[in-house]
Motif scaffolding. Structure first.
Motif, PDB file in Angstrom:
ATOM      1  N   GLN A  44      10.309  14.465  -3.852  1.00 43.48           N
ATOM      2  CA  GLN A  44       9.581  13.945  -2.694  1.00 43.48           C
ATOM      3  C   GLN A  44       8.420  13.041  -3.123  1.00 43.48           C
ATOM      4  OE1 GLN A  44       8.696  16.889   0.480  1.00 43.48           O
ATOM      5  NE2 GLN A  44      10.021  18.275  -0.636  1.00 43.48           N
ATOM      6  N   MET A  45       7.690  13.432  -4.172  1.00 47.05           N
ATOM      7  CA  MET A  45       6.568  12.628  -4.621  1.00 47.05           C
ATOM      8  C   MET A  45       7.029  11.296  -5.205  1.00 47.05           C
ATOM      9  SD  MET A  45       3.981  14.149  -3.625  1.00 47.05           S
ATOM     10  CE  MET A  45       2.884  12.911  -4.306  1.00 47.05           C
ATOM     11  N   ILE A  46       8.206  11.290  -5.851  1.00 46.23           N
ATOM     12  CA  ILE A  46       8.744  10.026  -6.359  1.00 46.23           C
ATOM     13  C   ILE A  46       9.065   9.087  -5.204  1.00 46.23           C
ATOM     14  CG2 ILE A  46      10.756   8.984  -7.496  1.00 46.23           C
ATOM     15  CD1 ILE A  46      10.789  11.392  -9.369  1.00 46.23           C
ATOM     16  N   VAL A  47       9.688   9.642  -4.150  1.00 50.83           N
ATOM     17  CA  VAL A  47      10.041   8.818  -2.990  1.00 50.83           C
ATOM     18  C   VAL A  47       8.785   8.318  -2.282  1.00 50.83           C
ATOM     19  CG1 VAL A  47      11.161   8.825  -0.736  1.00 50.83           C
ATOM     20  CG2 VAL A  47      12.265   9.942  -2.679  1.00 50.83           C
ATOM     21  N   VAL A  48       7.856   9.243  -2.006  1.00 56.81           N
ATOM     22  CA  VAL A  48       6.624   8.865  -1.312  1.00 56.81           C
ATOM     23  C   VAL A  48       5.777   7.927  -2.168  1.00 56.81           C
ATOM     24  CG1 VAL A  48       4.459   9.739  -0.360  1.00 56.81           C
ATOM     25  CG2 VAL A  48       6.591  10.954   0.085  1.00 56.81           C
ATOM     26  N   GLY A  49       5.683   8.235  -3.451  1.00 54.82           N
ATOM     27  CA  GLY A  49       4.906   7.379  -4.339  1.00 54.82           C
ATOM     28  C   GLY A  49       5.495   5.985  -4.442  1.00 54.82           C
ATOM     29  N   GLY A  50       6.827   5.902  -4.505  1.00 46.48           N
ATOM     30  CA  GLY A  50       7.465   4.586  -4.538  1.00 46.48           C
ATOM     31  C   GLY A  50       7.215   3.800  -3.268  1.00 46.48           C
ATOM     32  N   GLY A  51       7.309   4.489  -2.136  1.00 45.24           N
ATOM     33  CA  GLY A  51       7.036   3.815  -0.868  1.00 45.24           C
ATOM     34  C   GLY A  51       5.598   3.353  -0.761  1.00 45.24           C
ATOM     35  N   ALA A  52       4.665   4.217  -1.189  1.00 44.16           N
ATOM     36  CA  ALA A  52       3.250   3.842  -1.143  1.00 44.16           C
ATOM     37  C   ALA A  52       2.961   2.667  -2.082  1.00 44.16           C
ATOM     38  CB  ALA A  52       2.378   5.042  -1.518  1.00 44.16           C
ATOM     39  N   TRP A  53       3.616   2.644  -3.250  1.00 41.77           N
ATOM     40  CA  TRP A  53       3.415   1.530  -4.185  1.00 41.77           C
ATOM     41  C   TRP A  53       3.860   0.209  -3.561  1.00 41.77           C
ATOM     42  CZ3 TRP A  53       6.634  -2.080  -6.390  1.00 41.77           C
ATOM     43  CH2 TRP A  53       6.080  -2.850  -7.422  1.00 41.77           C
ATOM     44  N   TRP A  62       4.683  -6.149   7.790  1.00 39.62           N
ATOM     45  CA  TRP A  62       6.047  -5.716   8.104  1.00 39.62           C
ATOM     46  C   TRP A  62       6.472  -4.550   7.217  1.00 39.62           C
ATOM     47  CZ3 TRP A  62       7.229  -7.319  12.591  1.00 39.62           C
ATOM     48  CH2 TRP A  62       6.806  -8.562  13.035  1.00 39.62           C
ATOM     49  N   ILE A  63       6.073  -4.585   5.958  1.00 37.12           N
ATOM     50  CA  ILE A  63       6.392  -3.467   5.075  1.00 37.12           C
ATOM     51  C   ILE A  63       5.636  -2.220   5.518  1.00 37.12           C
ATOM     52  CG2 ILE A  63       6.148  -2.611   2.714  1.00 37.12           C
ATOM     53  CD1 ILE A  63       6.715  -5.386   1.720  1.00 37.12           C
ATOM     54  N   SER A  64       4.394  -2.382   5.951  1.00 37.39           N
ATOM     55  CA  SER A  64       3.621  -1.244   6.440  1.00 37.39           C
ATOM     56  C   SER A  64       4.259  -0.647   7.692  1.00 37.39           C
ATOM     57  CB  SER A  64       2.181  -1.686   6.747  1.00 37.39           C
ATOM     58  OG  SER A  64       1.538  -2.139   5.580  1.00 37.39           O
ATOM     59  N   VAL A  65       4.719  -1.518   8.587  1.00 34.61           N
ATOM     60  CA  VAL A  65       5.394  -1.036   9.801  1.00 34.61           C
ATOM     61  C   VAL A  65       6.679  -0.312   9.447  1.00 34.61           C
ATOM     62  CG1 VAL A  65       6.576  -1.783  11.894  1.00 34.61           C
ATOM     63  CG2 VAL A  65       4.363  -2.773  11.303  1.00 34.61           C
ATOM     64  N   LEU A  66       7.446  -0.851   8.483  1.00 29.52           N
ATOM     65  CA  LEU A  66       8.683  -0.204   8.060  1.00 29.52           C
ATOM     66  C   LEU A  66       8.405   1.172   7.474  1.00 29.52           C
ATOM     67  CD1 LEU A  66      11.739  -0.467   7.673  1.00 29.52           C
ATOM     68  CD2 LEU A  66      11.282  -1.484   5.429  1.00 29.52           C
ATOM     69  N   TRP A  67       7.347   1.264   6.671  1.00 29.40           N
ATOM     70  CA  TRP A  67       6.967   2.563   6.106  1.00 29.40           C
ATOM     71  C   TRP A  67       6.590   3.534   7.215  1.00 29.40           C
ATOM     72  CZ3 TRP A  67       2.517   5.426   6.466  1.00 29.40           C
ATOM     73  CH2 TRP A  67       2.393   6.510   5.589  1.00 29.40           C
ATOM     74  N   LEU A  68       5.837   3.059   8.198  1.00 29.86           N
ATOM     75  CA  LEU A  68       5.419   3.921   9.300  1.00 29.86           C
ATOM     76  C   LEU A  68       6.613   4.428  10.089  1.00 29.86           C
ATOM     77  CD1 LEU A  68       3.216   5.144  11.085  1.00 29.86           C
ATOM     78  CD2 LEU A  68       3.095   2.964  12.310  1.00 29.86           C
ATOM     79  N   VAL A  69       7.575   3.538  10.368  1.00 26.31           N
ATOM     80  CA  VAL A  69       8.775   3.936  11.106  1.00 26.31           C
ATOM     81  C   VAL A  69       9.551   4.992  10.321  1.00 26.31           C
ATOM     82  CG1 VAL A  69      11.022   3.131  11.937  1.00 26.31           C
ATOM     83  CG2 VAL A  69       8.969   1.774  12.368  1.00 26.31           C
ATOM     84  N   SER A 114      -9.863   0.844   7.581  1.00 24.03           N
ATOM     85  CA  SER A 114      -9.195  -0.259   6.899  1.00 24.03           C
ATOM     86  C   SER A 114      -7.681  -0.080   6.963  1.00 24.03           C
ATOM     87  CB  SER A 114      -9.643  -0.312   5.430  1.00 24.03           C
ATOM     88  OG  SER A 114      -8.825  -1.182   4.690  1.00 24.03           O
ATOM     89  N   SER A 115      -6.953  -1.195   6.969  1.00 18.78           N
ATOM     90  CA  SER A 115      -5.491  -1.130   7.020  1.00 18.78           C
ATOM     91  C   SER A 115      -4.915  -0.470   5.773  1.00 18.78           C
ATOM     92  CB  SER A 115      -4.913  -2.539   7.177  1.00 18.78           C
ATOM     93  OG  SER A 115      -5.288  -3.364   6.080  1.00 18.78           O
ATOM     94  N   ARG A 116      -5.634  -0.531   4.651  1.00 18.99           N
ATOM     95  CA  ARG A 116      -5.150   0.097   3.423  1.00 18.99           C
ATOM     96  C   ARG A 116      -5.207   1.619   3.498  1.00 18.99           C
ATOM     97  NH1 ARG A 116      -4.327  -2.975  -0.930  1.00 18.99           N
ATOM     98  NH2 ARG A 116      -4.648  -1.187  -2.310  1.00 18.99           N
ATOM     99  N   ALA A 117      -5.906   2.133   4.494  1.00 16.13           N
ATOM    100  CA  ALA A 117      -5.975   3.587   4.657  1.00 16.13           C
ATOM    101  C   ALA A 117      -4.792   4.127   5.439  1.00 16.13           C
ATOM    102  CB  ALA A 117      -7.277   3.974   5.360  1.00 16.13           C
ATOM    103  N   MET A 118      -3.876   3.254   5.876  1.00 14.67           N
ATOM    104  CA  MET A 118      -2.792   3.697   6.746  1.00 14.67           C
ATOM    105  C   MET A 118      -1.888   4.722   6.071  1.00 14.67           C
ATOM    106  SD  MET A 118       0.159   1.536   8.735  1.00 14.67           S
ATOM    107  CE  MET A 118       1.146   1.299   7.276  1.00 14.67           C
ATOM    108  N   VAL A 119      -1.551   4.506   4.801  1.00 17.83           N
ATOM    109  CA  VAL A 119      -0.629   5.409   4.114  1.00 17.83           C
ATOM    110  C   VAL A 119      -1.162   6.840   4.065  1.00 17.83           C
ATOM    111  CG1 VAL A 119       0.489   5.920   1.913  1.00 17.83           C
ATOM    112  CG2 VAL A 119       0.478   3.585   2.796  1.00 17.83           C
ATOM    113  N   PRO A 120      -2.362   7.091   3.517  1.00 18.30           N
ATOM    114  CA  PRO A 120      -2.827   8.478   3.477  1.00 18.30           C
ATOM    115  C   PRO A 120      -3.206   9.045   4.835  1.00 18.30           C
ATOM    116  CG  PRO A 120      -4.533   7.024   2.640  1.00 18.30           C
ATOM    117  CD  PRO A 120      -3.319   6.184   2.831  1.00 18.30           C
TER     118      PRO A 120
END
Length: 243
Positions: A44-53, A62-69, A114-120
């Motif tokens: 799970q951390m590999i998948v999440v970490g890869g997505g966050a990277w 668009w990538i942020s929206v895709l991650w959110l979806v 900030s928009s960079r805070a969206m992932v965490p």
């Protein structure tokens, strides 16, 4: 934040091996569960970490929206699985509850931060939200099963459908709110290991981390109430739950 000492890493791994050896000597069944949990966590951390990277590296809306979806889809699937809802017609109510409440409260948080805070931030918000939604769905379904005769009695005496469902609705809302109250009442156990400590490790100022944590807990509480109302409304309209 980077690893400063390889020797410390080796010592920690040695201690980990020792702990595993003790467990293997005393309880084989528990050892197998621990190994499965570690393997699942690593994957799970590999998948999440890869997505966050990808989100941080390309910094595209668009990538942020895709991650959110993707995160919202995983959260909705987790709610379906943990809530033990096997009916296909429950997919829309669950998805609507998760997506609607996340878009509302997560969007407001992104407006404040900030928009960079969206992932965490959205990740932690979805954790709190899924916990509340699962508790709410289980409570609502259980209440409906145990009040069938009472609802039939109320209907026979002229009560409307909403009036017959209201006791179950109140129990569901109470379960959702109680899940958030437990988390808010234990900040040293719940909130600090998630977002607060993560921000401190990332170099944020303590007062700023406190403010963001309080905003997140407020958003999680609102999200749980909104998700409950959306789920109950959509479940009544599009599913056979409670009929």
């Amino acid at each position: 934040m980077e690893i400063q000492s390889n020797i410390g890493v080796v010592m920690l791994l040695v201690l980990l091996a020792g702990a595993v050896a003790v467990l293997a000597w005393t309880d084989h069944k528990s050892l197998w569960r621990v190994l499965k949990a570690f393997a699942s966590l690593t994957l799970q951390m590999i998948v999440v970490g890869g997505g966050a990277w990808v989100v941080y590296h390309y910094n595209s809306i668009w990538i942020s929206v895709l991650w959110l979806v993707g995160m919202m889809a995983l959260a909705a699937g987790w709610c379906m699985m943990e809530g033990r809802l096997k009916q296909r017609n429950m997919m829309l109510p669950v998805a609507g509850a998760v997506v609607g409440s996340t878009m509302l409260t997560g969007g407001l948080l992104m407006w404040c931060l900030s928009s960079r805070a969206m992932v965490p931030v959205v990740g932690v918000l979805l954790y709190y939200l899924t916990t509340a939604v699962v508790q709410m769905m289980q409570t609502y379904a259980s209440s409906l099963r145990h009040t069938t005769a009472h609802r039939a009695y109320l209907t026979a005496n002229g009560a409307t459908r909403l009036e017959t469902l209201m006791p179950s609705v109140k129990r569901a809302l109470r379960a959702s709110v109680m899940a958030q109250i437990k988390q808010m009442a234990q900040p040293l156990v719940v909130a600090m290991p998630t977002l607060f400590c993560g921000m401190l490790l990332g170099g944020a100022q303590p007062l700023g981390a406190v403010a963001v944590t309080l905003l997140l807990m407020a958003a999680a509480f609102v999200a749980s109430v909104v998700a409950t109302l959306l789920f109950l409304t959509l479940a009544e309209r599009f599913s056979s739950l409670g009929k």
